[in-house]
Design a protein around this motif. Structure first.
Motif, mmCIF file in Angstrom:
data_model
loop_
_atom_site.group_PDB
_atom_site.id
_atom_site.type_symbol
_atom_site.label_atom_id
_atom_site.label_comp_id
_atom_site.label_asym_id
_atom_site.label_seq_id
_atom_site.Cartn_x
_atom_site.Cartn_y
_atom_site.Cartn_z
ATOM 1 N N GLU A 94 42.408 16.194 -12.538
ATOM 2 C CA GLU A 94 41.774 14.945 -12.084
ATOM 3 C C GLU A 94 40.389 15.209 -11.511
ATOM 4 N N LEU A 95 40.265 16.288 -10.735
ATOM 5 C CA LEU A 95 38.962 16.634 -10.159
ATOM 6 C C LEU A 95 37.970 17.040 -11.243
ATOM 7 N N LEU A 96 38.449 17.735 -12.262
ATOM 8 C CA LEU A 96 37.585 18.102 -13.384
ATOM 9 C C LEU A 96 37.078 16.849 -14.090
ATOM 10 N N HIS A 97 37.957 15.899 -14.282
ATOM 11 C CA HIS A 97 37.578 14.614 -14.891
ATOM 12 C C HIS A 97 36.503 13.925 -14.047
ATOM 13 N N MET A 98 36.667 13.928 -12.732
ATOM 14 C CA MET A 98 35.688 13.306 -11.838
ATOM 15 C C MET A 98 34.332 13.996 -11.927
ATOM 16 N N ALA A 99 34.361 15.331 -11.954
ATOM 17 C CA ALA A 99 33.104 16.076 -11.999
ATOM 18 C C ALA A 99 32.324 15.769 -13.267
ATOM 19 N N ILE A 100 33.033 15.636 -14.381
ATOM 20 C CA ILE A 100 32.373 15.290 -15.644
ATOM 21 C C ILE A 100 31.745 13.910 -15.548
ATOM 22 N N ARG A 101 32.499 12.953 -15.009
ATOM 23 C CA ARG A 101 31.997 11.582 -14.899
ATOM 24 C C ARG A 101 30.836 11.497 -13.909
ATOM 25 N N ALA A 102 30.834 12.373 -12.903
ATOM 26 C CA ALA A 102 29.752 12.360 -11.918
ATOM 27 C C ALA A 102 28.472 12.980 -12.469
ATOM 28 N N GLY A 103 28.571 13.664 -13.607
ATOM 29 C CA GLY A 103 27.388 14.227 -14.234
ATOM 30 C C GLY A 103 26.797 15.418 -13.501
ATOM 31 N N VAL A 104 27.658 16.285 -12.964
ATOM 32 C CA VAL A 104 27.153 17.484 -12.296
ATOM 33 C C VAL A 104 26.461 18.378 -13.317
ATOM 34 N N ASP A 105 25.729 19.374 -12.844
ATOM 35 C CA ASP A 105 24.964 20.241 -13.739
ATOM 36 C C ASP A 105 25.734 21.475 -14.197
ATOM 37 N N GLY A 106 26.840 21.782 -13.551
ATOM 38 C CA GLY A 106 27.659 22.929 -13.934
ATOM 39 C C GLY A 106 28.967 22.889 -13.173
ATOM 40 N N ILE A 107 30.000 23.503 -13.749
ATOM 41 C CA ILE A 107 31.337 23.487 -13.136
ATOM 42 C C ILE A 107 31.888 24.903 -13.064
ATOM 43 N N SER A 124 33.482 18.483 -21.203
ATOM 44 C CA SER A 124 32.386 18.816 -20.298
ATOM 45 C C SER A 124 31.253 19.513 -21.042
ATOM 46 N N VAL A 125 31.600 20.515 -21.843
ATOM 47 C CA VAL A 125 30.583 21.268 -22.585
ATOM 48 C C VAL A 125 29.868 20.357 -23.583
ATOM 49 N N ASP A 126 30.620 19.491 -24.256
ATOM 50 C CA ASP A 126 30.015 18.552 -25.203
ATOM 51 C C ASP A 126 29.050 17.595 -24.515
ATOM 52 N N ALA A 127 29.318 17.331 -23.220
ATOM 53 C CA ALA A 127 28.445 16.450 -22.448
ATOM 54 C C ALA A 127 27.248 17.192 -21.863
ATOM 55 N N GLY A 128 27.129 18.475 -22.167
ATOM 56 C CA GLY A 128 26.001 19.254 -21.671
ATOM 57 C C GLY A 128 26.228 19.878 -20.309
ATOM 58 N N ILE A 129 27.499 19.915 -19.843
ATOM 59 C CA ILE A 129 27.825 20.510 -18.541
ATOM 60 C C ILE A 129 28.544 21.829 -18.784
ATOM 61 N N PRO A 130 27.877 22.966 -18.563
ATOM 62 C CA PRO A 130 28.524 24.259 -18.804
ATOM 63 C C PRO A 130 29.651 24.522 -17.808
ATOM 64 N N VAL A 131 30.657 25.264 -18.255
ATOM 65 C CA VAL A 131 31.828 25.563 -17.432
ATOM 66 C C VAL A 131 32.050 27.067 -17.379
ATOM 67 N N VAL A 132 32.217 27.579 -16.159
ATOM 68 C CA VAL A 132 32.621 28.967 -15.945
ATOM 69 C C VAL A 132 33.997 28.949 -15.292
ATOM 70 N N THR A 133 34.971 29.594 -15.900
ATOM 71 C CA THR A 133 36.300 29.663 -15.309
ATOM 72 C C THR A 133 36.380 30.867 -14.366
ATOM 73 N N VAL A 134 37.158 30.726 -13.281
ATOM 74 C CA VAL A 134 37.291 31.799 -12.297
ATOM 75 C C VAL A 134 38.765 32.083 -12.018
ATOM 76 N N LEU A 135 39.099 33.354 -11.980
ATOM 77 C CA LEU A 135 40.423 33.889 -11.666
ATOM 78 C C LEU A 135 41.470 33.571 -12.732
ATOM 79 N N SER A 136 41.551 32.304 -13.185
ATOM 80 C CA SER A 136 42.437 31.963 -14.300
ATOM 81 C C SER A 136 41.589 31.346 -15.401
ATOM 82 N N ASP A 137 41.845 31.764 -16.631
ATOM 83 C CA ASP A 137 40.947 31.450 -17.742
ATOM 84 C C ASP A 137 41.558 30.420 -18.693
ATOM 85 N N CYS A 138 40.715 29.895 -19.561
ATOM 86 C CA CYS A 138 41.144 29.032 -20.668
ATOM 87 C C CYS A 138 40.351 29.493 -21.889
ATOM 88 N N GLN A 139 40.792 30.609 -22.469
ATOM 89 C CA GLN A 139 40.033 31.274 -23.532
ATOM 90 C C GLN A 139 39.861 30.424 -24.775
#
Length: 347
Positions: A94-107, A124-139
């Motif tokens: 849900e928070l990830l969804h909010m961050a995308i809608r808020a138009g942040v510059d990176g996640i 998020s990436v398609d919307a131009g918002i790069p994502v870096v995963t930490v500790l647990s990944d989504c390869q």
């Protein structure tokens, strides 16, 4: 049920509006310059990053956030810990969804397992918002990079410590409990347990019988882990010979319960993350050892990787941070060093 869903969606919409408004205020000028009048002392940042994690009360993630915030501030970037200090609890998705809608510059994201996470990262990436995963990944997603640990290597370190404890302290029939504050194992945790079992099977001499139990604790309330572990120490039933804690919360609850119920030494506790409190417990012999993950490096590297991608169009896709097992002597040395640094700072 439909009424409850509509209410939740309304709350999400309201929060999105507030987050967006906050972003506009923070990012208004898209530059470091200040404005005159009442806003003269307001800081204007060039970028706005969102940190999204599963447990905002965990000391480990607090350290990651502080490190990320400090590293970002040096580059004129604001890092917001999404979901922190909200009166309503939201899931990571849900928070990830909010961050995308808020138009942040990176996640910067502690990625939960699941198809929905992959889809949201891709969105998020398609919307131009790069994502870096930490500790647990989504390869399998389009995420730009991962910053964290090799979970199989973590399992090997846990296994090495278990074998050491067994050979030095226990008979040939050993009961080990793996404490996990979740309803099910993540892929990262499963990989760590695989490494642990393989090390034990490959390095423990013949004649030993080891029973490894994985205790999953569904997080039905904010105190689910505390309540479960406390009930173990209250009970008259024998404790496991060795307890392995895979997160900071489980570690803290275990050593506090051992002290509160006068059962220190009845189980060997191998903890996670070297906070000041866990180091103190290790120095006193309440904990037998700690698996330490460099949270400061993780926060700093996450910001650096995001910034590299945005400035150069590429970044290292797999970045690991330091992990090590600490014992009583290590804890004493680290705490003494910290005390010396504090005294120097006060002079």
């Amino acid at each position: 049920m439909k009424k409850q869903l509509r209410m939740k969606h309304l709350l999400l919409l309201c929060l999105l509006i507030l987050v967006s408004a906050a972003g506009i205020l923070l990012m208004g000028g898209r530059g470091p310059e200040s404005r005159g009048g009442a806003e003269e002392n307001a800081t204007i940042y060039s970028r706005h990053y969102a940190l999204i994690t599963g447990d905002s009360d965990d000391e480990f993630w607090k350290q990651v956030y502080e490190s990320a915030r400090e590293a970002a501030a040096e580059k004129d970037i604001y890092v917001e810990w999404f979901g922190k200090n909200l009166s309503v609890s939201y899931s990571v998705k849900e928070l990830l969804h909010m961050a995308i809608r808020a138009g942040v510059d990176g996640i910067i994201l502690q990625a939960p397992d699941g198809q929905e996470t992959e889809e949201l990262i891709n969105e998020s990436v398609d919307a131009g918002i790069p994502v870096v995963t930490v500790l647990s990944d989504c390869q399998s997603s389009l995420r730009q990079a991962y910053v964290g640990v090799n979970n199989y290597e973590i399992g090997l370190l846990y296994g090495e410590e278990i074998v050491r404890l067994i050979l030095h302290q226990f008979s040939k029939n050993i009961r080990i409990m793996i404490v996990v504050g979740a309803e099910e194992l993540t892929s990262s945790q499963s990989l760590a347990l695989l490494g642990m079992r393989e090390y034990i099977n490959g390095n423990l001499p013949k004649g030993y019988f080891v029973n490894v139990e994985t205790e999953l604790i569904p997080q039905e309330s904010s105190f689910a882990t505390e309540e479960y572990i406390n009930s173990m120490f209250v009970s008259s039933a024998p404790l496991p010979d060795i307890m392995i804690c895979l997160d900071e919360r489980g570690t803290r609850c275990s050593y506090l319960s051992a002290v509160d119920h006068n059962r220190v030494g009845e189980t060997a506790i191998v903890g996670y993350y070297s906070s000041k409190d866990t180091l103190a417990a290790l120095e006193k012999g309440i904990l037998d050892s700690i698996l330490s993950v460099d949270a400061e490096e993780m926060g700093k590297s996450s910001v650096e990787v995001l910034l590299d991608y945005q400035e150069y169009g590429y970044a290292n896709t797999y970045n690991t941070v330091k992990i090590q097992l600490l014992d009583k002597e290590d804890a004493a040395r680290i705490l003494e060093r910290d005390r010396d640094n504090t005294e120097e700072g006060q002079e």
